[in-house]
Design a protein around this motif. Structure first.
Motif, PDB file in Angstrom:
ATOM      1  N   VAL A 291       1.386  -1.201   0.257  1.00 34.17           N
ATOM      2  CA  VAL A 291      -0.019  -0.121   0.204  1.00 34.17           C
ATOM      3  C   VAL A 291       0.383   1.432   0.087  1.00 34.17           C
ATOM      4  CG1 VAL A 291      -1.660   1.512   1.058  1.00 34.17           C
ATOM      5  CG2 VAL A 291      -1.897  -1.107   1.356  1.00 34.17           C
ATOM      6  N   GLY A 292       0.536   2.248  -0.511  1.00 36.59           N
ATOM      7  CA  GLY A 292       1.558   3.654  -1.295  1.00 36.59           C
ATOM      8  C   GLY A 292       0.690   4.011  -1.474  1.00 36.59           C
ATOM      9  N   ARG A 293       1.599   6.239  -1.713  1.00 36.09           N
ATOM     10  CA  ARG A 293       0.699   6.714  -2.502  1.00 36.09           C
ATOM     11  C   ARG A 293       1.052   6.465  -3.730  1.00 36.09           C
ATOM     12  NH1 ARG A 293       3.415  11.278  -3.246  1.00 36.09           N
ATOM     13  NH2 ARG A 293       5.246  10.548  -2.123  1.00 36.09           N
ATOM     14  N   ALA A 294       0.496   7.682  -5.005  1.00 39.41           N
ATOM     15  CA  ALA A 294       0.866   8.005  -6.482  1.00 39.41           C
ATOM     16  C   ALA A 294       1.652   9.151  -6.094  1.00 39.41           C
ATOM     17  CB  ALA A 294      -0.723   8.507  -7.044  1.00 39.41           C
ATOM     18  N   ALA A 295       3.002   9.038  -7.493  1.00 38.55           N
ATOM     19  CA  ALA A 295       3.757   9.504  -7.068  1.00 38.55           C
ATOM     20  C   ALA A 295       3.482  11.244  -7.434  1.00 38.55           C
ATOM     21  CB  ALA A 295       4.459   9.075  -8.290  1.00 38.55           C
ATOM     22  N   LEU A 296       4.154  12.156  -7.442  1.00 38.68           N
ATOM     23  CA  LEU A 296       2.979  13.290  -7.172  1.00 38.68           C
ATOM     24  C   LEU A 296       3.769  13.442  -8.780  1.00 38.68           C
ATOM     25  CD1 LEU A 296       3.923  15.498  -3.859  1.00 38.68           C
ATOM     26  CD2 LEU A 296       1.838  13.924  -5.378  1.00 38.68           C
ATOM     27  N   PRO A 297       3.423  15.190  -9.372  1.00 37.80           N
ATOM     28  CA  PRO A 297       4.211  16.008 -10.977  1.00 37.80           C
ATOM     29  C   PRO A 297       5.425  15.843 -10.482  1.00 37.80           C
ATOM     30  CG  PRO A 297       2.359  16.215 -10.659  1.00 37.80           C
ATOM     31  CD  PRO A 297       2.172  15.476  -9.616  1.00 37.80           C
ATOM     32  N   GLY A 298       6.418  15.123 -11.215  1.00 34.06           N
ATOM     33  CA  GLY A 298       8.003  15.148 -11.570  1.00 34.06           C
ATOM     34  C   GLY A 298       8.633  14.628 -10.176  1.00 34.06           C
ATOM     35  N   GLU A 299       8.114  13.759  -9.788  1.00 31.42           N
ATOM     36  CA  GLU A 299       8.608  12.402  -8.768  1.00 31.42           C
ATOM     37  C   GLU A 299       8.876  11.052  -9.293  1.00 31.42           C
ATOM     38  OE1 GLU A 299       7.065  11.817  -4.005  1.00 31.42           O
ATOM     39  OE2 GLU A 299       5.539  12.013  -5.384  1.00 31.42           O
ATOM     40  N   GLN A 300       9.403  10.248  -8.590  1.00 31.35           N
ATOM     41  CA  GLN A 300       9.673   9.216  -9.155  1.00 31.35           C
ATOM     42  C   GLN A 300       8.763   7.744  -9.007  1.00 31.35           C
ATOM     43  OE1 GLN A 300      13.696   8.029  -8.278  1.00 31.35           O
ATOM     44  NE2 GLN A 300      14.469   9.372 -10.146  1.00 31.35           N
TER      45      GLN A 300
ATOM     46  N   GLU B 160      -2.779   1.537  -4.929  1.00 28.42           N
ATOM     47  CA  GLU B 160      -2.079   3.273  -5.001  1.00 28.42           C
ATOM     48  C   GLU B 160      -3.723   3.825  -4.314  1.00 28.42           C
ATOM     49  OE1 GLU B 160       0.575   4.620  -8.225  1.00 28.42           O
ATOM     50  OE2 GLU B 160      -0.812   4.875  -8.941  1.00 28.42           O
ATOM     51  N   LEU B 161      -3.193   4.672  -4.083  1.00 27.23           N
ATOM     52  CA  LEU B 161      -4.017   5.959  -3.247  1.00 27.23           C
ATOM     53  C   LEU B 161      -2.797   7.436  -3.672  1.00 27.23           C
ATOM     54  CD1 LEU B 161      -4.556   4.704   0.436  1.00 27.23           C
ATOM     55  CD2 LEU B 161      -6.628   4.910  -1.650  1.00 27.23           C
ATOM     56  N   GLU B 162      -4.219   8.344  -3.455  1.00 23.16           N
ATOM     57  CA  GLU B 162      -3.462  10.188  -3.904  1.00 23.16           C
ATOM     58  C   GLU B 162      -4.061  10.503  -2.068  1.00 23.16           C
ATOM     59  OE1 GLU B 162      -3.102  11.302  -6.222  1.00 23.16           O
ATOM     60  OE2 GLU B 162      -4.055   9.755  -7.539  1.00 23.16           O
ATOM     61  N   ASP B 163      -2.396  11.203  -2.118  1.00 22.02           N
ATOM     62  CA  ASP B 163      -2.230  12.267  -1.658  1.00 22.02           C
ATOM     63  C   ASP B 163      -2.237  13.116  -1.508  1.00 22.02           C
ATOM     64  OD1 ASP B 163      -2.599  12.827   1.992  1.00 22.02           O
ATOM     65  OD2 ASP B 163      -1.031  11.544   2.215  1.00 22.02           O
ATOM     66  N   GLU B 164      -2.858  14.523  -0.126  1.00 21.56           N
ATOM     67  CA  GLU B 164      -2.041  16.217  -0.768  1.00 21.56           C
ATOM     68  C   GLU B 164      -2.052  16.748   0.180  1.00 21.56           C
ATOM     69  OE1 GLU B 164      -6.587  17.562   1.536  1.00 21.56           O
ATOM     70  OE2 GLU B 164      -6.259  17.674  -1.712  1.00 21.56           O
ATOM     71  N   VAL B 165      -1.054  17.909   0.142  1.00 19.86           N
ATOM     72  CA  VAL B 165       0.287  18.211   1.314  1.00 19.86           C
ATOM     73  C   VAL B 165      -0.742  18.344   2.616  1.00 19.86           C
ATOM     74  CG1 VAL B 165       1.477  20.104   1.321  1.00 19.86           C
ATOM     75  CG2 VAL B 165       1.737  19.355  -0.570  1.00 19.86           C
ATOM     76  N   PRO B 166      -0.140  18.727   3.965  1.00 17.67           N
ATOM     77  CA  PRO B 166       0.821  17.874   4.327  1.00 17.67           C
ATOM     78  C   PRO B 166       0.937  16.208   4.068  1.00 17.67           C
ATOM     79  CG  PRO B 166      -0.270  18.494   5.996  1.00 17.67           C
ATOM     80  CD  PRO B 166      -1.156  19.068   4.389  1.00 17.67           C
TER      81      PRO B 166
ATOM     82  N   VAL C 269      -3.273   2.379  10.774  1.00 14.98           N
ATOM     83  CA  VAL C 269      -3.181   4.072  10.415  1.00 14.98           C
ATOM     84  C   VAL C 269      -1.861   4.482   9.979  1.00 14.98           C
ATOM     85  CG1 VAL C 269      -2.981   6.454  11.394  1.00 14.98           C
ATOM     86  CG2 VAL C 269      -4.657   4.363  12.644  1.00 14.98           C
ATOM     87  N   ALA C 270      -1.707   4.639   8.633  1.00 17.88           N
ATOM     88  CA  ALA C 270      -0.850   4.853   8.158  1.00 17.88           C
ATOM     89  C   ALA C 270      -0.473   6.370   8.089  1.00 17.88           C
ATOM     90  CB  ALA C 270      -0.682   4.785   6.471  1.00 17.88           C
ATOM     91  N   GLY C 271       0.880   6.726   8.823  1.00 15.18           N
ATOM     92  CA  GLY C 271       1.161   8.225   8.425  1.00 15.18           C
ATOM     93  C   GLY C 271       0.808   8.816  10.083  1.00 15.18           C
ATOM     94  N   GLY C 272       1.327   8.317  11.012  1.00 14.91           N
ATOM     95  CA  GLY C 272       0.966   9.197  12.155  1.00 14.91           C
ATOM     96  C   GLY C 272      -0.580   9.505  13.037  1.00 14.91           C
ATOM     97  N   LYS C 273      -0.309   9.693  13.777  1.00 21.72           N
ATOM     98  CA  LYS C 273      -2.066   9.986  14.611  1.00 21.72           C
ATOM     99  C   LYS C 273      -2.786  11.700  13.628  1.00 21.72           C
ATOM    100  CE  LYS C 273      -0.951   8.014  19.730  1.00 21.72           C
ATOM    101  NZ  LYS C 273      -0.687   8.989  20.550  1.00 21.72           N
ATOM    102  N   GLY C 274      -3.823  11.112  13.533  1.00 22.76           N
ATOM    103  CA  GLY C 274      -4.672  11.783  12.929  1.00 22.76           C
ATOM    104  C   GLY C 274      -4.852  11.852  11.678  1.00 22.76           C
ATOM    105  N   SER C 275      -3.981  10.787  10.714  1.00 23.84           N
ATOM    106  CA  SER C 275      -3.924  10.342   9.766  1.00 23.84           C
ATOM    107  C   SER C 275      -5.371  10.220   8.903  1.00 23.84           C
ATOM    108  CB  SER C 275      -3.438   9.527   9.035  1.00 23.84           C
ATOM    109  OG  SER C 275      -2.598   9.372   7.958  1.00 23.84           O
ATOM    110  N   PRO C 276      -5.980  10.956   7.892  1.00 19.95           N
ATOM    111  CA  PRO C 276      -6.974  10.024   7.267  1.00 19.95           C
ATOM    112  C   PRO C 276      -6.788   8.975   6.283  1.00 19.95           C
ATOM    113  CG  PRO C 276      -5.826  11.347   5.429  1.00 19.95           C
ATOM    114  CD  PRO C 276      -5.166  11.520   6.793  1.00 19.95           C
ATOM    115  N   PHE C 277      -5.512   8.170   6.543  1.00 22.20           N
ATOM    116  CA  PHE C 277      -5.116   6.752   5.597  1.00 22.20           C
ATOM    117  C   PHE C 277      -5.330   5.724   7.819  1.00 22.20           C
ATOM    118  CE2 PHE C 277      -3.249  10.147   3.031  1.00 22.20           C
ATOM    119  CZ  PHE C 277      -3.883   9.847   1.357  1.00 22.20           C
TER     120      PHE C 277
END
Length: 265
Positions: A165-174, A183-189, A243-251
């Motif tokens: 399980v992981g995040r889709a690459a952002l534009p310009g990211e490998q 594959e899931l979408e995420d946004e800043v932060p 929970v992926a990404g720490g406490k309070g993460s939406p994932f």
């Protein structure tokens, strides 16, 4: 060099960017680990009495701390200098074995990535650093938060492990080092790493393994990952909260193991 000291709730034991000079052995109380991402403070998890913090930074000879340690309660901590800590490890077979296992996992990760780069068209090996490759029928993955349900509206049957399980690459990211099964979408932060965690089968049971993600993974409330004592946490029969990404993460996920005895090759 070894020294002890007391801390109070809210005290900062070390900060992100501080020089790595040793490890902290929490003798009493609790300490939370946090990072700042895009100006947002994210709590990754906590360590408690009897646990050690920062050992991988010493073993890997990193120059700077990659997270902040803040006291959740009053307590006492023992600071152990790098040389003294490594000497203690050499005298403790159990602690040495744990460190060796973590370092071996990381070495196998690098080896697997080299192989995948060279042989992307070849079938995966039967066994690698992510454990046994199994066809399974008894593992379900579902969303347990409103934000995640928009991307994962229905429970997903896991057909085979390892399941990544992981995040889709952002534009310009490998692209992520390993191919993803979900594959899931995420946004800043950003909370989700490109390769974040895997469901694996290891030593006869299912586990979640953190894949050196930036913000770690909580498995039934237990933090695993870069800043904690293990990258691996066992799953129990029935429902498991991940929970992926720490406490309070939406994932926030539910991984349900219907009956571990039904796993088959």
């Amino acid at each position: 060099m070894t020294r002890t000291g007391c801390f109070g709730r809210g005290d900062i034991l070390f900060s992100e960017g501080d020089a790595v000079e040793g490890v902290l052995h929490v003798r009493s109380g609790s300490v939370e680990i946090l990072r700042r991402r895009d100006g947002v403070e994210i709590v990754l998890g906590a360590i408690h009495s009897g646990q050690v913090l920062g050992e991988m930074s010493v073993v890997e000879k990193r120059a700077r701390r990659s997270a902040t340690a803040r006291a959740v309660t009053d307590g006492e901590v023992e600071f152990i200098g790098s040389a003294e800590f490594l000497d203690r490890i050499s005298r403790s077979p159990e602690n040495a074995r744990t460190l060796i296992e973590r370092l071996c996992h990381r070495l196998h990760d690098l080896e697997d990535r080299f192989v995948e780069d060279e042989q992307r068209q070849q079938p995966p090996s039967a066994r690698n650093s992510l454990g046994e490759s199994l066809v399974v029928q008894n593992v379900m993955l579902a969303a347990d938060s409103r934000g995640l349900r928009r991307q994962l509206p229905d429970p997903l049957r896991v057909d085979a492990v390892p399941f990544l399980v992981g995040r889709a690459a952002l534009p310009g990211e490998q692209a992520p080092p390993r191919a993803l099964n979900l594959e899931l979408e995420d946004e800043v932060p950003l909370r989700l790493s490109r390769n974040h965690f895997a469901i694996i089968h290891h030593d006869g049971r299912y586990h979640v393994r953190d894949l050196r993600s930036t913000l770690g993974t909580l498995v039934n409330g237990r933090p695993i990952g870069e800043h904690f004592g293990s990258d691996l946490a066992p799953l129990v029969a029935g429902e498991n909260e991940v929970v992926a990404g720490g406490k309070g993460s939406p994932f926030v996920f539910f991984i349900t193991i219907v009956d571990e005895g039904n796993a088959r090759r």
